[in-house]
Design a protein around this motif. Structure first.
Motif, PDB file in Angstrom:
ATOM      1  N   ASP A 195       0.828  -1.208   0.000  1.00  0.00           N
ATOM      2  CA  ASP A 195       0.000   0.000   0.000  1.00  0.00           C
ATOM      3  C   ASP A 195       0.859   1.253   0.000  1.00  0.00           C
ATOM      4  O   ASP A 195       0.583   2.215  -0.734  1.00  0.00           O
ATOM      5  CB  ASP A 195      -0.993  -0.001   1.175  1.00  0.00           C
ATOM      6  CG  ASP A 195      -0.336  -0.168   2.526  1.00  0.00           C
ATOM      7  OD1 ASP A 195       0.839  -0.598   2.615  1.00  0.00           O
ATOM      8  OD2 ASP A 195      -1.012   0.114   3.550  1.00  0.00           O
ATOM      9  N   ARG A 219      -7.190  -7.417  -4.598  1.00  0.00           N
ATOM     10  CA  ARG A 219      -8.085  -6.474  -3.917  1.00  0.00           C
ATOM     11  C   ARG A 219      -7.323  -5.240  -3.436  1.00  0.00           C
ATOM     12  O   ARG A 219      -7.813  -4.109  -3.543  1.00  0.00           O
ATOM     13  CB  ARG A 219      -8.772  -7.152  -2.730  1.00  0.00           C
ATOM     14  CG  ARG A 219      -9.859  -8.144  -3.094  1.00  0.00           C
ATOM     15  CD  ARG A 219     -10.711  -8.524  -1.894  1.00  0.00           C
ATOM     16  NE  ARG A 219      -9.941  -9.192  -0.848  1.00  0.00           N
ATOM     17  CZ  ARG A 219      -9.813 -10.517  -0.738  1.00  0.00           C
ATOM     18  NH1 ARG A 219     -10.377 -11.312  -1.642  1.00  0.00           N
ATOM     19  NH2 ARG A 219      -9.115 -11.051   0.244  1.00  0.00           N
ATOM     20  N   ALA A 222      -6.485  -3.039  -6.428  1.00  0.00           N
ATOM     21  CA  ALA A 222      -7.713  -2.413  -6.936  1.00  0.00           C
ATOM     22  C   ALA A 222      -8.168  -1.271  -6.027  1.00  0.00           C
ATOM     23  O   ALA A 222      -8.600  -0.217  -6.510  1.00  0.00           O
ATOM     24  CB  ALA A 222      -8.816  -3.448  -7.070  1.00  0.00           C
ATOM     25  N   ALA A 223      -8.056  -1.462  -4.723  1.00  0.00           N
ATOM     26  CA  ALA A 223      -8.442  -0.405  -3.781  1.00  0.00           C
ATOM     27  C   ALA A 223      -7.555   0.821  -3.965  1.00  0.00           C
ATOM     28  O   ALA A 223      -8.031   1.961  -3.969  1.00  0.00           O
ATOM     29  CB  ALA A 223      -8.363  -0.919  -2.348  1.00  0.00           C
ATOM     30  N   ALA A 225      -5.972   1.675  -6.679  1.00  0.00           N
ATOM     31  CA  ALA A 225      -6.245   2.279  -7.980  1.00  0.00           C
ATOM     32  C   ALA A 225      -7.452   3.202  -7.951  1.00  0.00           C
ATOM     33  O   ALA A 225      -7.499   4.208  -8.667  1.00  0.00           O
ATOM     34  CB  ALA A 225      -6.447   1.189  -9.030  1.00  0.00           C
ATOM     35  N   ARG A 226      -8.420   2.867  -7.101  1.00  0.00           N
ATOM     36  CA  ARG A 226      -9.604   3.740  -7.020  1.00  0.00           C
ATOM     37  C   ARG A 226      -9.460   4.787  -5.922  1.00  0.00           C
ATOM     38  O   ARG A 226     -10.413   5.537  -5.649  1.00  0.00           O
ATOM     39  CB  ARG A 226     -10.864   2.915  -6.825  1.00  0.00           C
ATOM     40  CG  ARG A 226     -10.966   2.132  -5.537  1.00  0.00           C
ATOM     41  CD  ARG A 226     -12.319   1.398  -5.410  1.00  0.00           C
ATOM     42  NE  ARG A 226     -12.423   0.694  -4.142  1.00  0.00           N
ATOM     43  CZ  ARG A 226     -12.101  -0.565  -3.937  1.00  0.00           C
ATOM     44  NH1 ARG A 226     -11.647  -1.294  -4.961  1.00  0.00           N
ATOM     45  NH2 ARG A 226     -12.224  -1.124  -2.752  1.00  0.00           N
ATOM     46  N   GLY A 227      -8.294   4.848  -5.285  1.00  0.00           N
ATOM     47  CA  GLY A 227      -8.037   5.864  -4.270  1.00  0.00           C
ATOM     48  C   GLY A 227      -8.623   5.564  -2.913  1.00  0.00           C
ATOM     49  O   GLY A 227      -8.690   6.447  -2.056  1.00  0.00           O
ATOM     50  N   ASP A 228      -9.020   4.320  -2.679  1.00  0.00           N
ATOM     51  CA  ASP A 228      -9.583   3.935  -1.386  1.00  0.00           C
ATOM     52  C   ASP A 228      -8.441   3.408  -0.513  1.00  0.00           C
ATOM     53  O   ASP A 228      -8.258   2.198  -0.351  1.00  0.00           O
ATOM     54  CB  ASP A 228     -10.660   2.861  -1.579  1.00  0.00           C
ATOM     55  CG  ASP A 228     -11.444   2.578  -0.309  1.00  0.00           C
ATOM     56  OD1 ASP A 228     -10.999   3.011   0.781  1.00  0.00           O
ATOM     57  OD2 ASP A 228     -12.497   1.919  -0.392  1.00  0.00           O
ATOM     58  N   TRP A 229      -7.698   4.335   0.059  1.00  0.00           N
ATOM     59  CA  TRP A 229      -6.499   3.953   0.797  1.00  0.00           C
ATOM     60  C   TRP A 229      -6.826   3.278   2.125  1.00  0.00           C
ATOM     61  O   TRP A 229      -6.021   2.474   2.625  1.00  0.00           O
ATOM     62  CB  TRP A 229      -5.605   5.171   0.992  1.00  0.00           C
ATOM     63  CG  TRP A 229      -5.086   5.648  -0.333  1.00  0.00           C
ATOM     64  CD1 TRP A 229      -5.492   6.742  -1.018  1.00  0.00           C
ATOM     65  CD2 TRP A 229      -4.113   4.992  -1.155  1.00  0.00           C
ATOM     66  NE1 TRP A 229      -4.828   6.835  -2.228  1.00  0.00           N
ATOM     67  CE2 TRP A 229      -3.972   5.776  -2.327  1.00  0.00           C
ATOM     68  CE3 TRP A 229      -3.346   3.844  -1.014  1.00  0.00           C
ATOM     69  CZ2 TRP A 229      -3.093   5.426  -3.354  1.00  0.00           C
ATOM     70  CZ3 TRP A 229      -2.469   3.492  -2.023  1.00  0.00           C
ATOM     71  CH2 TRP A 229      -2.345   4.273  -3.178  1.00  0.00           C
TER      72      TRP A 229
END
Length: 309
Positions: A195, A219, A222-223, A225-229
């Motif tokens: 991360d 997962r 992918a998280a 990549a969508r900015g869901d740190w």
């Protein structure tokens, strides 16, 4: 490979029979397990593949089995790791013939190699191999740290398509990320700080633990990549707990044999490979240690007790 390499590219374990031959049937099941997990590429004949223990014929069999089964669905990167440039070039010829999409090479080792010679090593490989070349920065094994300046010089020339950074030097990796030319892929080899590496701008990860849980790393990526740190951190922390399997062997064996044994034990317990066998002279895990690995798998939701799944 006309686009930069990104995502999750596990270094594929090499299943073995009790007689220490390549278990091709289990290798095919492992490849299917990884592809079903959504990985973006496969790296064969690296450290987690036990490449250092395999004969030339076994290396060729692994490459042919994986590349043939994948059939172009994802890129297959072939490790061509060896002590000196002529030996690496020989491995490269085998990899090209087997259908690999790219090559992965360390600096030369055993010999006392000057930085200028390391530079020429990668240049010669890039010129003669006919495939994209990725540098494998692994100072713990080859006793040479690939500097940011060297990597960036070779990247600017087009001699290198990217780097797998297993150096543990995040500051140096960040320098490469900040100064790299367009299209140069930076892949972290650390299972535990993916991360953070992605947040810095790395393009992906080459995780040995990804053999055991490819879905988890997919997962995580992918998280990010969508900015869901927050989700990326949560998945990373789950994988950190799973990584405890590599410590089960304890001080009675080397860190390499403990880690590779743990990956294979986990794959065996999950029903992916037929035997949890590592190449000699690595010390095998015992029944009690297998049971402890099973408990760690169950704790992160990877093993339903009594089912082996």
């Amino acid at each position: 490979m006309t686009v930069p390499l990104t995502g999750v590219i596990p270094p594929v374990c090499t299943p073995m029979t009790p007689g220490h031959e390549v278990d091709a049937a289990s290798l095919v099941r492992l490849v299917d397990h990884l592809l079903e997990g959504g990985v973006h590429g496969l790296f064969v004949l690296g450290s987690s593949s036990e490449a250092a223990y395999l004969t030339g014929a076994q290396r060729a069999l692994v490459l042919e089995t994986v590349a043939g089964h994948v059939g172009g669905r994802v890129p297959v990167l072939a490790g061509v790791i060896d002590m000196t440039t002529p030996r690496v070039l020989e491995h490269a010829r085998v990899a090209v013939a087997a259908g690999a999409d790219a090559l992965v090479a360390t600096a030369p080792f055993y010999t006392r190699t000057h930085p200028a010679e390391i530079r020429d090593h990668f240049r010669i490989l890039a010129e003669r191999a006919g495939l994209p070349v990725y540098a494998y920065d692994l100072p713990v094994s080859v006793h040479t740290k690939l500097s940011a300046d060297l990597l960036l010089e070779l990247a600017a020339e087009g001699a290198l398509a990217g780097v797998k950074d297993s150096s543990g030097d995040d500051g140096a990796m960040r320098q490469v990320i900040l100064r790299r030319p367009p299209g140069f892929s930076v892949l972290t080899g650390s299972e535990l700080t993916v991360d953070a590496a992605l947040w810095m701008g790395a393009d992906g990860v080459v995780p040995g633990l990804g053999n055991v849980d490819p879905h988890g790393y997919v997962r995580l990526v992918a998280a990010a990549a969508r900015g869901d740190w927050a989700a990326a951190r949560e998945e990373q922390e789950r994988l950190v707990r799973l990584f405890e399997i590599v410590r089960v062997g304890g001080p009675r064996m080397g860190a390499s044999s403990a880690g590779l044994g743990a990956f294979k034990a986990a794959l065996f317990l999950r029903g992916v490979i037929g035997h949890p066998v590592t190449a000699p002279p690595q010390i095998p895990l015992n029944a009690d240690e297998h049971a402890r690995i099973g408990k760690l798998l169950a704790a992160v939701g990877l093993l339903v007790r009594g089912t082996g799944t």
